[in-house]
Scaffold this motif. Structure first.
Motif, PDB file in Angstrom:
ATOM      1  N   ASP A  30       0.976  -0.804   0.590  1.00 28.44           N
ATOM      2  CA  ASP A  30      -0.281   0.279   0.534  1.00 28.44           C
ATOM      3  C   ASP A  30       1.476   1.142   0.153  1.00 28.44           C
ATOM      4  O   ASP A  30       2.435   1.405  -0.292  1.00 28.44           O
ATOM      5  CB  ASP A  30      -0.865   0.132   1.002  1.00 28.44           C
ATOM      6  CG  ASP A  30      -2.314  -0.834   1.266  1.00 28.44           C
ATOM      7  OD1 ASP A  30      -2.319  -1.801   0.390  1.00 28.44           O
ATOM      8  OD2 ASP A  30      -2.236  -1.487   1.990  1.00 28.44           O
ATOM      9  N   ARG A  31       0.237   2.766  -0.376  1.00 26.71           N
ATOM     10  CA  ARG A  31       0.805   3.792  -0.756  1.00 26.71           C
ATOM     11  C   ARG A  31       0.663   4.625   0.326  1.00 26.71           C
ATOM     12  O   ARG A  31      -0.634   4.423   0.670  1.00 26.71           O
ATOM     13  CB  ARG A  31       1.058   3.787  -1.996  1.00 26.71           C
ATOM     14  CG  ARG A  31       2.017   3.158  -2.794  1.00 26.71           C
ATOM     15  CD  ARG A  31       1.751   3.972  -3.700  1.00 26.71           C
ATOM     16  NE  ARG A  31       2.834   3.445  -5.011  1.00 26.71           N
ATOM     17  CZ  ARG A  31       4.368   2.559  -5.391  1.00 26.71           C
ATOM     18  NH1 ARG A  31       4.321   4.178  -4.167  1.00 26.71           N
ATOM     19  NH2 ARG A  31       4.767   1.959  -5.714  1.00 26.71           N
ATOM     20  N   SER A  32       1.332   5.796   1.272  1.00 28.75           N
ATOM     21  CA  SER A  32       0.550   6.408   1.278  1.00 28.75           C
ATOM     22  C   SER A  32       2.058   7.893   1.833  1.00 28.75           C
ATOM     23  O   SER A  32       2.967   7.727   0.741  1.00 28.75           O
ATOM     24  CB  SER A  32       0.596   5.659   3.121  1.00 28.75           C
ATOM     25  OG  SER A  32       0.217   7.292   3.976  1.00 28.75           O
ATOM     26  N   SER A  33       1.546   8.908   1.881  1.00 27.74           N
ATOM     27  CA  SER A  33       2.692  10.253   2.494  1.00 27.74           C
ATOM     28  C   SER A  33       2.794  10.560   3.009  1.00 27.74           C
ATOM     29  O   SER A  33       1.650   9.994   4.036  1.00 27.74           O
ATOM     30  CB  SER A  33       2.030  11.032   1.125  1.00 27.74           C
ATOM     31  OG  SER A  33       0.647  12.063   1.713  1.00 27.74           O
ATOM     32  N   ASP A  47       6.809  10.249  -0.788  1.00 29.27           N
ATOM     33  CA  ASP A  47       6.023   9.090  -1.141  1.00 29.27           C
ATOM     34  C   ASP A  47       6.008   7.662  -1.055  1.00 29.27           C
ATOM     35  O   ASP A  47       6.454   7.277  -1.268  1.00 29.27           O
ATOM     36  CB  ASP A  47       5.426   9.383  -2.129  1.00 29.27           C
ATOM     37  CG  ASP A  47       4.882  11.010  -2.801  1.00 29.27           C
ATOM     38  OD1 ASP A  47       3.784  11.370  -1.983  1.00 29.27           O
ATOM     39  OD2 ASP A  47       4.452  11.362  -3.895  1.00 29.27           O
ATOM     40  N   HIS A 150       2.366  11.320  10.359  1.00 29.23           N
ATOM     41  CA  HIS A 150       1.818  10.148   9.611  1.00 29.23           C
ATOM     42  C   HIS A 150       1.050   9.739  10.446  1.00 29.23           C
ATOM     43  O   HIS A 150       1.302   9.486  11.688  1.00 29.23           O
ATOM     44  CB  HIS A 150       2.731   9.439   9.041  1.00 29.23           C
ATOM     45  CG  HIS A 150       2.190   8.521   8.204  1.00 29.23           C
ATOM     46  ND1 HIS A 150       1.414   6.990   8.468  1.00 29.23           N
ATOM     47  CD2 HIS A 150       1.977   8.123   7.388  1.00 29.23           C
ATOM     48  CE1 HIS A 150       1.080   6.280   7.988  1.00 29.23           C
ATOM     49  NE2 HIS A 150       2.162   7.375   6.611  1.00 29.23           N
TER      50      HIS A 150
END
Length: 157
Positions: A30-33, A47, A150
């Motif tokens: 999964d991706r997040s920033s 990112d 975050h």
């Protein structure tokens, strides 16, 4: 003679195993920033891919040839714990930012050596580790005590 054959077979098996492993064992992330806020007022966005499961954490950034300057991988644990990493099968130098449960950077290991089996350890219990391109932390002035913003650390607004 037998020793040479055995050694040759072991080297061949090792090379085949290493060549097949990346294609076979690739995990999806999964991706997040997130943002790193420095004490000097800098704010740097990354990112990131999220390494949440044991399989994802075992794979990490292995076999990657490169990574974008604003990219990284964030390893997250359910609870704070001591962490130890190595660079086996990792082809690019990395900075490892060890992050406490409060989002503060506990310690930084600069430019971990690609393919090294040496342990890279946290200086205490951490909830996460951010891996970014080697030398990036120094270039941006990121230091222990700086804040990682975050949701995993409850620091996102």
């Amino acid at each position: 003679m037998f020793g040479r054959l055995l050694l040759s077979a072991m080297v061949t098996f090792s090379l085949l195993f290493t060549a097949v492993l990346p294609a076979k064992a690739q995990e999806r992330f999964d991706r997040s920033s997130l943002t790193v806020q420095t004490a000097s007022g800098g704010k740097y966005r990354f990112d990131v891919e999220l390494a949440l499961t044991p399989a994802q954490q075992a794979q990490g950034l292995m076999f990657r040839q490169s990574m974008a300057a604003d990219a990284g991988m964030l390893f997250l644990y359910d609870r704070p714990q001591p962490a130890s990493f190595w660079m086996k099968n990792t082809l690019i130098p990395l900075d490892m930012l060890f992050i406490g449960a409060d989002g503060r950077i506990v310690n930084i290991h600069d430019r971990a050596t690609p393919q090294s089996l040496d342990a890279v350890n946290s200086a205490g219990p951490v909830k996460g580790i951010l891996e970014i391109n080697g030398g990036m932390a120094a270039r941006l002035g990121i230091k222990p005590g700086d804040l990682v913003v975050h949701q995993a650390f409850g620091t996102a607004k």
